[in-house]
Design a protein around this motif. Structure first.
Motif, PDB file in Angstrom:
ATOM      1  N   MET A   1      -3.216  35.304  -0.131  1.00  0.00           N
ATOM      2  CA  MET A   1      -2.140  35.702  -1.034  1.00  0.00           C
ATOM      3  C   MET A   1      -1.961  37.215  -0.949  1.00  0.00           C
ATOM      4  O   MET A   1      -2.918  37.961  -0.974  1.00  0.00           O
ATOM      5  N   ALA A   2      -0.727  37.640  -0.861  1.00  0.00           N
ATOM      6  CA  ALA A   2      -0.446  39.071  -0.803  1.00  0.00           C
ATOM      7  C   ALA A   2      -0.875  39.736  -2.104  1.00  0.00           C
ATOM      8  O   ALA A   2      -0.688  39.189  -3.180  1.00  0.00           O
ATOM      9  N   LYS A   3      -1.446  40.913  -1.972  1.00  0.00           N
ATOM     10  CA  LYS A   3      -1.960  41.618  -3.147  1.00  0.00           C
ATOM     11  C   LYS A   3      -0.843  41.918  -4.159  1.00  0.00           C
ATOM     12  O   LYS A   3      -1.067  41.878  -5.359  1.00  0.00           O
ATOM     13  N   SER A   4       0.362  42.180  -3.678  1.00  0.00           N
ATOM     14  CA  SER A   4       1.462  42.523  -4.577  1.00  0.00           C
ATOM     15  C   SER A   4       1.862  41.349  -5.469  1.00  0.00           C
ATOM     16  O   SER A   4       2.470  41.539  -6.509  1.00  0.00           O
ATOM     17  N   LEU A   5       1.520  40.123  -5.077  1.00  0.00           N
ATOM     18  CA  LEU A   5       1.871  38.949  -5.865  1.00  0.00           C
ATOM     19  C   LEU A   5       0.730  38.491  -6.766  1.00  0.00           C
ATOM     20  O   LEU A   5       0.936  37.679  -7.653  1.00  0.00           O
ATOM     21  N   TYR A   6      -0.469  38.998  -6.538  1.00  0.00           N
ATOM     22  CA  TYR A   6      -1.637  38.535  -7.287  1.00  0.00           C
ATOM     23  C   TYR A   6      -1.453  38.730  -8.792  1.00  0.00           C
ATOM     24  O   TYR A   6      -1.547  37.771  -9.553  1.00  0.00           O
ATOM     25  N   CYS A   7      -1.197  39.952  -9.231  1.00  0.00           N
ATOM     26  CA  CYS A   7      -1.106  40.223 -10.668  1.00  0.00           C
ATOM     27  C   CYS A   7       0.046  39.478 -11.335  1.00  0.00           C
ATOM     28  O   CYS A   7      -0.172  38.832 -12.366  1.00  0.00           O
ATOM     29  N   PRO A   8       1.263  39.528 -10.795  1.00  0.00           N
ATOM     30  CA  PRO A   8       2.357  38.807 -11.462  1.00  0.00           C
ATOM     31  C   PRO A   8       2.083  37.307 -11.592  1.00  0.00           C
ATOM     32  O   PRO A   8       2.340  36.720 -12.642  1.00  0.00           O
ATOM     33  N   GLN A   9       1.531  36.688 -10.555  1.00  0.00           N
ATOM     34  CA  GLN A   9       1.262  35.254 -10.609  1.00  0.00           C
ATOM     35  C   GLN A   9       0.144  34.932 -11.591  1.00  0.00           C
ATOM     36  O   GLN A   9       0.240  33.997 -12.380  1.00  0.00           O
ATOM     37  N   LYS A  10      -0.943  35.697 -11.555  1.00  0.00           N
ATOM     38  CA  LYS A  10      -2.062  35.455 -12.463  1.00  0.00           C
ATOM     39  C   LYS A  10      -1.644  35.706 -13.916  1.00  0.00           C
ATOM     40  O   LYS A  10      -2.025  34.964 -14.809  1.00  0.00           O
ATOM     41  N   CYS A  11      -0.864  36.760 -14.154  1.00  0.00           N
ATOM     42  CA  CYS A  11      -0.439  37.079 -15.517  1.00  0.00           C
ATOM     43  C   CYS A  11       0.561  36.059 -16.042  1.00  0.00           C
ATOM     44  O   CYS A  11       0.549  35.735 -17.228  1.00  0.00           O
ATOM     45  N   LYS A  12       1.414  35.543 -15.182  1.00  0.00           N
ATOM     46  CA  LYS A  12       2.358  34.513 -15.609  1.00  0.00           C
ATOM     47  C   LYS A  12       1.588  33.284 -16.081  1.00  0.00           C
ATOM     48  O   LYS A  12       1.912  32.699 -17.116  1.00  0.00           O
ATOM     49  N   ALA A  13       0.533  32.918 -15.361  1.00  0.00           N
ATOM     50  CA  ALA A  13      -0.302  31.780 -15.757  1.00  0.00           C
ATOM     51  C   ALA A  13      -1.070  32.112 -17.038  1.00  0.00           C
ATOM     52  O   ALA A  13      -1.158  31.290 -17.954  1.00  0.00           O
ATOM     53  N   ARG A  14      -1.619  33.323 -17.108  1.00  0.00           N
ATOM     54  CA  ARG A  14      -2.419  33.729 -18.271  1.00  0.00           C
ATOM     55  C   ARG A  14      -1.571  33.746 -19.547  1.00  0.00           C
ATOM     56  O   ARG A  14      -2.039  33.416 -20.618  1.00  0.00           O
ATOM     57  N   CYS A  15      -0.322  34.162 -19.425  1.00  0.00           N
ATOM     58  CA  CYS A  15       0.546  34.350 -20.595  1.00  0.00           C
ATOM     59  C   CYS A  15       1.514  33.194 -20.810  1.00  0.00           C
ATOM     60  O   CYS A  15       2.427  33.299 -21.632  1.00  0.00           O
ATOM     61  N   GLY A  16       1.317  32.104 -20.115  1.00  0.00           N
ATOM     62  CA  GLY A  16       2.241  30.974 -20.186  1.00  0.00           C
ATOM     63  C   GLY A  16       2.459  30.421 -21.580  1.00  0.00           C
ATOM     64  O   GLY A  16       3.540  29.937 -21.895  1.00  0.00           O
ATOM     65  N   ARG A  17       1.427  30.480 -22.429  1.00  0.00           N
ATOM     66  CA  ARG A  17       1.544  29.925 -23.780  1.00  0.00           C
ATOM     67  C   ARG A  17       1.552  30.999 -24.855  1.00  0.00           C
ATOM     68  O   ARG A  17       1.427  30.695 -26.031  1.00  0.00           O
ATOM     69  N   ALA A  18       1.706  32.247 -24.463  1.00  0.00           N
ATOM     70  CA  ALA A  18       1.688  33.355 -25.427  1.00  0.00           C
ATOM     71  C   ALA A  18       2.922  33.322 -26.317  1.00  0.00           C
ATOM     72  O   ALA A  18       4.007  32.932 -25.879  1.00  0.00           O
ATOM     73  N   GLY A  19       2.745  33.752 -27.556  1.00  0.00           N
ATOM     74  CA  GLY A  19       3.870  33.807 -28.483  1.00  0.00           C
ATOM     75  C   GLY A  19       4.872  34.876 -28.088  1.00  0.00           C
ATOM     76  O   GLY A  19       6.073  34.690 -28.200  1.00  0.00           O
ATOM     77  N   VAL A  20       4.381  36.015 -27.622  1.00  0.00           N
ATOM     78  CA  VAL A  20       5.243  37.114 -27.190  1.00  0.00           C
ATOM     79  C   VAL A  20       4.951  37.341 -25.700  1.00  0.00           C
ATOM     80  O   VAL A  20       4.156  38.189 -25.326  1.00  0.00           O
ATOM     81  N   LYS A  21       5.617  36.538 -24.859  1.00  0.00           N
ATOM     82  CA  LYS A  21       5.318  36.539 -23.428  1.00  0.00           C
ATOM     83  C   LYS A  21       5.502  37.901 -22.768  1.00  0.00           C
ATOM     84  O   LYS A  21       4.685  38.331 -21.966  1.00  0.00           O
ATOM     85  N   ASN A  22       6.601  38.604 -23.079  1.00  0.00           N
ATOM     86  CA  ASN A  22       6.869  39.882 -22.415  1.00  0.00           C
ATOM     87  C   ASN A  22       5.757  40.891 -22.659  1.00  0.00           C
ATOM     88  O   ASN A  22       5.331  41.589 -21.742  1.00  0.00           O
ATOM     89  N   ARG A  23       5.280  40.965 -23.884  1.00  0.00           N
ATOM     90  CA  ARG A  23       4.202  41.900 -24.204  1.00  0.00           C
ATOM     91  C   ARG A  23       2.902  41.466 -23.521  1.00  0.00           C
ATOM     92  O   ARG A  23       2.174  42.289 -22.985  1.00  0.00           O
ATOM     93  N   CYS A  24       2.622  40.177 -23.544  1.00  0.00           N
ATOM     94  CA  CYS A  24       1.420  39.651 -22.896  1.00  0.00           C
ATOM     95  C   CYS A  24       1.436  39.986 -21.406  1.00  0.00           C
ATOM     96  O   CYS A  24       0.456  40.495 -20.859  1.00  0.00           O
ATOM     97  N   ILE A  25       2.556  39.716 -20.755  1.00  0.00           N
ATOM     98  CA  ILE A  25       2.665  39.971 -19.322  1.00  0.00           C
ATOM     99  C   ILE A  25       2.548  41.471 -19.034  1.00  0.00           C
ATOM    100  O   ILE A  25       1.910  41.873 -18.063  1.00  0.00           O
ATOM    101  N   LYS A  26       3.123  42.310 -19.882  1.00  0.00           N
ATOM    102  CA  LYS A  26       3.039  43.763 -19.696  1.00  0.00           C
ATOM    103  C   LYS A  26       1.582  44.228 -19.713  1.00  0.00           C
ATOM    104  O   LYS A  26       1.128  44.910 -18.792  1.00  0.00           O
TER     105      LYS A  26
END
Length: 65
Positions: A1-26
């Motif tokens: 997996m390209a390093k540039s995609l690692y954080c966005p993909q992992k954070c999208k999964a991590r924050c999938g059920r967050a109440g405030v997704k944008n802040r969680c992903i940030k």
């Protein structure tokens, strides 16, 4: 997996059920960039990434979701 995609993909999964997704992903993205890892799952499992677990805000609260 390209390093540039690692954080966005992992954070999208991590924050999938967050109440405030944008802040969680940030904040997840900030922590991922500094720690080079994101714990698995939507919550907990922070033992998998001590750097991520140990980051705290200026108020002493956990910084990383």
């Amino acid at each position: 997996m390209a390093k540039s995609l690692y954080c966005p993909q992992k954070c999208k999964a991590r924050c999938g059920r967050a109440g405030v997704k944008n802040r969680c992903i940030k904040y997840c993205g900030i922590c991922c960039a500094e720690c080079k890892c994101v714990p698995s799952g939507a919550y907990g499992n922070k033992h998998q990434c001590p750097c991520y677990r140990n980051k705290v805000s200026s108020k002493g609260k956990p910084k990383c979701p």
